[in-house]
Design an enzyme around this catalytic site. Structure first.
Site, PDB file in Angstrom:
ATOM      1  N   GLU A  30       0.826  -1.208   0.000  1.00 59.64           N
ATOM      2  CA  GLU A  30       0.000   0.000   0.000  1.00 59.64           C
ATOM      3  C   GLU A  30       0.863   1.261   0.000  1.00 59.64           C
ATOM      4  O   GLU A  30       0.570   2.232  -0.706  1.00 59.64           O
ATOM      5  CB  GLU A  30      -0.915   0.007   1.232  1.00 59.64           C
ATOM      6  CG  GLU A  30      -1.807  -1.211   1.350  1.00 59.64           C
ATOM      7  CD  GLU A  30      -1.222  -2.298   2.227  1.00 59.64           C
ATOM      8  OE1 GLU A  30      -1.953  -2.827   3.072  1.00 59.64           O
ATOM      9  OE2 GLU A  30      -0.013  -2.614   2.057  1.00 59.64           O
TER      10      GLU A  30
ATOM     11  N   SER B 170      19.720 -42.333  -9.779  1.00 56.98           N
ATOM     12  CA  SER B 170      18.488 -41.619 -10.116  1.00 56.98           C
ATOM     13  C   SER B 170      18.724 -40.446 -11.066  1.00 56.98           C
ATOM     14  O   SER B 170      17.763 -39.774 -11.453  1.00 56.98           O
ATOM     15  CB  SER B 170      17.833 -41.081  -8.840  1.00 56.98           C
ATOM     16  OG  SER B 170      18.688 -40.150  -8.188  1.00 56.98           O
TER      17      SER B 170
ATOM     18  N   ARG C 126      19.273 -22.789  -8.505  1.00 59.51           N
ATOM     19  CA  ARG C 126      20.288 -22.426  -9.490  1.00 59.51           C
ATOM     20  C   ARG C 126      19.709 -22.090 -10.859  1.00 59.51           C
ATOM     21  O   ARG C 126      20.376 -21.469 -11.667  1.00 59.51           O
ATOM     22  CB  ARG C 126      21.309 -23.570  -9.642  1.00 59.51           C
ATOM     23  CG  ARG C 126      22.036 -23.902  -8.353  1.00 59.51           C
ATOM     24  CD  ARG C 126      23.065 -24.998  -8.545  1.00 59.51           C
ATOM     25  NE  ARG C 126      22.491 -26.267  -8.940  1.00 59.51           N
ATOM     26  CZ  ARG C 126      21.922 -27.122  -8.103  1.00 59.51           C
ATOM     27  NH1 ARG C 126      21.833 -26.837  -6.815  1.00 59.51           N
ATOM     28  NH2 ARG C 126      21.433 -28.265  -8.548  1.00 59.51           N
TER      29      ARG C 126
END
Length: 367
Positions: free
Chosen positions: A57, A175, A214
């Protein structure tokens, strides 16, 4: 002719777009945007950028004056009820009254009890105050802040990358990478909006992640949190590189850690880390959204403790099959499907060659 309700929604939509510009920088404060309209014309805009700096505001009022506009008699749109007490900055209620604003439209009430009832003060000063336009959208933008204020714990979002058959790694632990670069970059966007990123020591030992943002440019890095029951995190772990980390143990401290490292000891009755108590502690530290990137054991434990609110799943177009690692390890096998964790779909989108699925646990509610 455009009616008042439609006009209010239009300008509140712009205020929400402004608020979103503080997505990665306002924490632990809420993301708030404001628009000032006079005689149907926008005369000022602003949003909250970071803690300690002026609120939306005040920035909108300053913008109006820089443009040479007089805010007296104008309508001020704001995505959150103007604050009502002195924190790092003076109350916005005082600035709104001093500016001669005649009408305030706020998307939602402030859930922070320390700042509540700003609208009531404005009404007492003779200002017309309206609540409600795009309230659901405003709450969603600040779901972590609302969670911390209403439930006393962060909004917990668990991120997982998996094959289409739900496998997160080979049995060997490999993975990298199941999902493609666009999905990994999108994951950084979700990291960036969180106050903290949580993982377990198993992930640290297996993958040695940095857990930093990143892929996008931000002015702050989320706090990294490692659940490490026995204090096994190596002093050389990349997650410890800049000291912006909290290690949570069940009582043991690694002698190799630097003395300055922030270590929290939270044992439960059986000698594990008390995850529910951790959420209370994180809320006390100003954590709004907690982003979880952990293995099946920790993610499953959070699910078992009913501490996960939302799932962020990246599904790759591949099938791995068994033996391989799944998404979750539950404390005990389910005896019937009725006991399965229920989810509500929020969105399914294609990100590069992968799918991003956002699903919310059915019990995940903030009042």
């Amino acid at each position: 002719m455009t009616d008042i309700a439609e006009t209010d929604r239009l300008h509140m939509g712009r205020a929400l777009a402004l608020a979103a510009q503080g997505m990665y920088s306002t924490m632990p404060n809420p993301r708030v945007g404001s628009v000032i309209v006079k005689n149907g014309v926008v005369i000022g805009e602003g949003f909250h950028v970071r803690p300690g700096q002026p609120h939306a505001e005040v920035n909108a009022l300053a913008d109006a004056r820089v443009r040479g506009n007089d805010p007296r008699g104008a309508t001020l749109y704001v995505t959150l009820e103007p604050c009502n007490s002195h924190g790092r900055t003076p109350p916005c209620v005082d600035a709104v009254m001093a500016a001669g604003i005649s009408r305030v439209v706020a998307a939602m009430r402030d859930p922070n009890p320390a700042q509540a009832n700003g609208g009531d003060r404005l009404r007492a000063a003779g200002i017309d105050v309206v609540f409600g336009p795009l309230q659901a959208e405003a709450r969603e933008l600040n779901i972590g802040f609302v969670s911390r204020m209403v439930r006393g714990r962060p909004w917990v979002r668990a991120k997982l990358a998996a094959s289409l058959d739900g496998r997160t790694a080979l049995s060997s632990g490999q993975s990298q990478w199941i999902t493609g670069e666009p999905a990994r970059a999108d994951g950084h966007v979700w990291r960036a909006r969180a106050c903290a990123v949580l993982t377990g020591v198993g992930t640290v030992l297996q993958d040695d992640p940095q857990l930093t943002v990143r892929a996008i440019d931000i002015s702050r890095q989320p706090l990294r949190i490692v659940i490490d029951r026995h204090g096994q995190t190596p002093a050389t772990a990349r997650v410890l590189a800049d000291g912006n980390v909290l290690i949570v143990t069940a009582g043991e401290r690694n002698a190799a850690w630097q003395a300055a490292l922030d270590v929290l000891t939270l044992p439960d009755a059986v000698g594990r880390v008390d995850l529910a108590a951790l959420m209370v502690e994180l809320a006390a530290r100003g954590i709004n959204e907690l982003h979880v990137e952990a293995g099946a054991k920790l993610t499953g434990a959070l699910l078992d403790a009913n501490l996960v609110d939302e799932m962020l799943l990246y599904l790759a177009p591949m099938l791995i099959g068994d033996p391989a690692r799944g998404m979750f390890e539950r404390a005990a096998p389910l005896s019937k499907l009725a006991d399965a964790t229920g989810l509500e779909w929020r969105s399914v989108e294609r990100i590069g060659g992968d799918l991003r699925v956002i699903a919310r646990l059915r019990e995940a509610r903030v009042a």
